[in-house]
Design a protein around this motif. Structure first.
Motif, short mmCIF file in Angstrom:
data_model
loop_
_atom_site.label_atom_id
_atom_site.label_comp_id
_atom_site.label_asym_id
_atom_site.label_seq_id
_atom_site.Cartn_x
_atom_site.Cartn_y
_atom_site.Cartn_z
N ILE A 155 143.13 26.26 10.64
CA ILE A 155 143.79 25.71 11.74
C ILE A 155 144.19 26.89 12.44
O ILE A 155 144.10 26.62 13.98
CB ILE A 155 145.25 25.07 11.02
CG1 ILE A 155 144.80 23.72 10.57
CG2 ILE A 155 146.14 24.79 12.45
CD1 ILE A 155 145.98 22.95 9.74
N LEU A 156 144.65 27.94 12.09
CA LEU A 156 144.81 29.08 12.81
C LEU A 156 143.40 29.48 13.65
O LEU A 156 143.48 29.97 14.82
CB LEU A 156 145.33 30.31 12.21
CG LEU A 156 146.75 30.20 11.60
CD1 LEU A 156 147.03 31.43 10.55
CD2 LEU A 156 147.64 30.23 12.74
N GLN A 157 142.19 29.74 12.93
CA GLN A 157 141.12 29.94 13.50
C GLN A 157 140.56 29.06 14.44
O GLN A 157 140.26 29.33 15.46
CB GLN A 157 139.99 30.36 12.41
CG GLN A 157 138.83 30.82 12.93
CD GLN A 157 137.98 31.10 11.85
OE1 GLN A 157 136.65 30.68 11.94
NE2 GLN A 157 138.34 32.00 10.76
N LYS A 158 140.83 27.63 14.27
CA LYS A 158 140.41 26.65 15.02
C LYS A 158 141.26 26.69 16.12
O LYS A 158 140.84 26.60 17.44
CB LYS A 158 140.04 25.46 14.28
CG LYS A 158 139.55 24.15 15.05
CD LYS A 158 139.34 23.02 14.16
CE LYS A 158 138.28 21.89 14.82
NZ LYS A 158 139.08 21.44 15.97
N LYS A 159 142.53 26.35 16.38
CA LYS A 159 143.37 26.23 17.23
C LYS A 159 143.55 27.53 17.90
O LYS A 159 144.19 27.39 19.23
CB LYS A 159 144.78 25.58 16.57
CG LYS A 159 144.69 24.34 15.83
CD LYS A 159 144.15 23.22 16.90
CE LYS A 159 144.40 21.92 16.29
NZ LYS A 159 143.93 20.76 17.13
N LEU A 160 143.83 28.82 17.43
CA LEU A 160 144.24 29.81 18.22
C LEU A 160 142.92 30.76 18.17
O LEU A 160 142.16 30.79 19.34
CB LEU A 160 145.18 30.80 17.41
CG LEU A 160 146.49 29.80 17.27
CD1 LEU A 160 147.36 30.72 16.32
CD2 LEU A 160 146.87 29.82 18.63
N ASP A 161 142.58 31.51 16.98
CA ASP A 161 141.23 32.29 17.21
C ASP A 161 140.91 33.11 15.87
O ASP A 161 141.65 32.93 15.17
CB ASP A 161 141.71 33.61 18.38
CG ASP A 161 142.78 34.38 18.16
OD1 ASP A 161 143.33 34.53 16.94
OD2 ASP A 161 143.47 34.56 19.25
#
Length: 182
Positions: A155-161
């Motif tokens: 989720i962090l990678q997909k939504k943020l970076d």
């Protein structure tokens, strides 16, 4: 990033495997960035609001890092640089080689268009299951690791970076290796 992911093997384990690891991370990263730039218009390395991403990554990393201790005594067992290097290796290597490349593959297959909820579920499954399975848990442990650790990182990678998922993963492993040893 490739160099950071290889530091542990170079300095601690003193192995030539570091060269292969460097190459794998480098090639995987370049291929993924190319897909993201072509389909999403940016490389997903660092979001425009990187300060917010960093704060979120540190907070999530600390929470998950202490959950990962599983009630073990919080005591620094390895006060050397080793936990730092192992944490960097895991954070960089696993986030790029397991999650980033699979996210890019999903974007490539979908041509940058998540059309429905099934697409979103498949992207998260592709981003998380290979890494969770690679850790070799029994089915109960696999589901727990998938929900508690793999999904938040995805989720962090997909939504943020990418940087936020690497930072979070690094903090989780740094806490584990510093408090529990290798």
């Amino acid at each position: 990033m490739s160099s950071l992911g290889s530091l542990n093997i170079i300095f601690i384990e003193k192995s030539f495997l570091a060269i292969a690891l460097f190459a794998i991370i480098f090639i995987t990263y370049l291929g993924s960035v190319t897909v993201f730039k072509n389909f999403l218009g940016w490389d997903k390395l660092l979001s425009k609001n990187w300060q917010k991403s960093l704060i979120i990554a540190i907070a999530v990393g600390l929470i998950l890092g202490f959950i990962n201790l599983g009630g073990a005594e919080i005591k620094i067992k390895d006060p050397t640089i080793t936990p730092l290097l192992i944490g960097l290796q895991a954070g960089v290597m696993e986030e790029i080689s397991f999650r980033f490349i699979f996210y890019a593959l999903s974007i490539y297959i979908l041509r940058g268009m998540e059309k429905n909820i099934v697409d979103k579920i498949l992207i998260y499954a592709i981003m998380t299951l290979p890494h969770a399975i690679a850790h070799g848990f029994n089915i109960r442990g696999l589901i727990g690791a998938w929900l508690v650790f793999a999904m938040p990182l995805a989720i962090l990678q997909k939504k943020l970076d990418l940087t936020s998922s690497i930072t979070t993963h690094f903090i989780i492993d740094l806490i584990r290796f510093a408090c529990l040893g290798r």
